[in-house]
Design an enzyme around this catalytic site. Structure first.
Site, mmCIF file in Angstrom:
data_model
loop_
_atom_site.group_PDB
_atom_site.id
_atom_site.type_symbol
_atom_site.label_atom_id
_atom_site.label_comp_id
_atom_site.label_asym_id
_atom_site.label_seq_id
_atom_site.Cartn_x
_atom_site.Cartn_y
_atom_site.Cartn_z
ATOM 1 N N HIS A 211 -7.941 8.188 10.210
ATOM 2 C CA HIS A 211 -9.152 7.553 10.739
ATOM 3 C C HIS A 211 -9.580 8.090 12.112
ATOM 4 O O HIS A 211 -10.727 7.931 12.508
ATOM 5 C CB HIS A 211 -8.941 6.044 10.885
ATOM 6 C CG HIS A 211 -8.831 5.311 9.581
ATOM 7 N ND1 HIS A 211 -7.884 5.616 8.642
ATOM 8 C CD2 HIS A 211 -9.567 4.289 9.082
ATOM 9 C CE1 HIS A 211 -8.023 4.795 7.606
ATOM 10 N NE2 HIS A 211 -9.033 3.985 7.843
ATOM 11 N N CYS B 198 -2.919 11.459 3.749
ATOM 12 C CA CYS B 198 -2.471 10.341 4.586
ATOM 13 C C CYS B 198 -1.281 10.787 5.439
ATOM 14 O O CYS B 198 -0.303 11.325 4.917
ATOM 15 C CB CYS B 198 -2.056 9.202 3.653
ATOM 16 S SG CYS B 198 -1.389 7.776 4.479
ATOM 17 N N CYS C 15 -3.589 10.350 12.433
ATOM 18 C CA CYS C 15 -3.960 9.323 11.449
ATOM 19 C C CYS C 15 -5.340 9.690 10.918
ATOM 20 O O CYS C 15 -6.201 10.163 11.680
ATOM 21 C CB CYS C 15 -3.981 7.952 12.125
ATOM 22 S SG CYS C 15 -4.645 6.645 11.080
ATOM 23 N N GLU D 68 -12.718 1.048 10.425
ATOM 24 C CA GLU D 68 -13.236 0.522 9.152
ATOM 25 C C GLU D 68 -14.327 -0.523 9.370
ATOM 26 O O GLU D 68 -15.174 -0.736 8.508
ATOM 27 C CB GLU D 68 -12.088 -0.013 8.294
ATOM 28 C CG GLU D 68 -11.193 1.139 7.878
ATOM 29 C CD GLU D 68 -10.315 0.871 6.673
ATOM 30 O OE1 GLU D 68 -10.415 -0.208 6.073
ATOM 31 O OE2 GLU D 68 -9.520 1.772 6.352
ATOM 32 N N ASP E 128 -5.001 9.333 -0.428
ATOM 33 C CA ASP E 128 -4.806 8.604 0.825
ATOM 34 C C ASP E 128 -4.607 7.129 0.481
ATOM 35 O O ASP E 128 -4.851 6.701 -0.643
ATOM 36 C CB ASP E 128 -6.037 8.774 1.731
ATOM 37 C CG ASP E 128 -5.888 8.014 3.042
ATOM 38 O OD1 ASP E 128 -4.832 8.143 3.691
ATOM 39 O OD2 ASP E 128 -6.798 7.250 3.415
ATOM 40 N N SER E 129 -4.232 6.360 1.506
ATOM 41 C CA SER E 129 -4.091 4.917 1.321
ATOM 42 C C SER E 129 -5.456 4.246 1.117
ATOM 43 O O SER E 129 -5.513 3.102 0.695
ATOM 44 C CB SER E 129 -3.395 4.320 2.544
ATOM 45 O OG SER E 129 -4.103 4.671 3.716
#
Ligand code: DGL
Length: 280
Positions: free
Chosen positions: A195, A82, A193, A161, A19-20
């Site tokens: 997150h 991702c 996404c 985050e 993932d990023s």
């Protein structure tokens, strides 16, 4: 070594997940839950995050480097956890390597197409994922009648985050982002996404009870299991569960990664190692 020994050694090899940054841990977490015998090597590109606002060309270059790194670790299969990397880079990379690779977009699209009753599906994700219209493309391949409404929600990543999973600020932003989708009377919403599963309860409350939320992380772990079974790569040998089955690498900020990972994973992370991904 006999052929049977070779096959068993391959089954014992880890799965690579990338993932990023930290978001793909939501996918790793689902893999840990659904196929707990699998070892995982996770790479989070914390030096070059976010991917969501970068070009297809750049993301494809990043993904190629990560895949090279994971292949060097002798993984048996790769999961692009991702959404943005799945949207931009997967098709090209699939043809370049000789181990299976799956992304998170196709599994999410398939389940959304199956789940909608009124043929109106919403997708939320990064600017890159929404701009690529990839979810719409896959859903329409399954059923061209389904209407797909996309909405980029770039502020959700920093909110997650920052740990503001249940906070009035996140509520307020979610109301603004989701307003158009509510007006469009969607009955299914893809959390497109990495997150977003972490703010699932906020999103569910605001979009309304009648809307089914699709979590591609969950569907991807299911699809990985099916893929490993089909390819006779599923590890059936019970592992000693714990962090020795999972290894974490990042391109920067290993300590910050560790503390986020500890907040969402069941196992305490012992260490995340920093590597120079530009070298690959
Ligand atoms: N992992 C990204 C995704 O799922 C979100 C974070 C980023 O923009 O890099 O699209």
């Amino acid at each position: 070594m006999s052929l049977a020994d070779d096959r068993e050694a391959l089954r014992q090899a880890p799965v690579g997940v990338f993932d990023s940054g930290v978001g793909g841990l939501t996918v790793a977490r689902e893999i840990m839950r659904q196929i707990p015998n699998e070892k995982i090597i996770y790479f989070g590109d914390t030096a070059r995050v976010p991917y969501g606002s970068k070009s297809k060309e750049t993301i494809t270059r990043y993904a190629r480097q990560i895949v090279r790194f994971l292949q060097e670790q002798r993984v048996k299969a790769i999961v692009a956890a991702c959404n943005t990397a799945s949207a931009y880079a997967l098709d090209e990379i699939e043809g370049e390597i000789d181990i299976p690779i799956i992304g998170v977009v196709k599994p999410g699209a398939r389940v959304a197409a199956e789940s909608t009753k009124n043929g109106r599906v919403g997708v939320i994700g990064t600017e890159g994922t929404i701009g690529s219209r990839i979810y719409s493309t896959y859903i329409k391949e399954i059923n061209p009648e389904i209407q797909v409404m996309g909405k980029a929600c770039p502020l959700f990543v920093p909110l997650v985050e920052e740990g503001l999973w249940q906070d009035p600020v996140t509520d307020e932003i979610a109301k603004r982002y989701l307003g158009g989708l509510i007006d469009s009377e969607i009955d299914t919403l893809i959390l497109g996404c990495t997150h977003y599963p972490l703010i699932r309860s906020t999103l569910g409350r605001i979009i309304g009870e009648g809307v089914t939320l699709v979590n591609p992380a969950y569907e991807t772990a299911r699809e990985l299991k099916e893929l490993l079974e089909r390819e006779q790569l599923l590890n059936e040998k019970k592992q000693e569960l714990g962090m020795n089955c999972y290894r974490f690498y990042v391109s920067d900020m290993a300590e910050k990664f560790q503390s986020f990972a500890n907040s969402i994973l069941k196992y305490g992370i012992l260490s995340a190692r920093k590597i120079d991904i530009e070298h690959y």
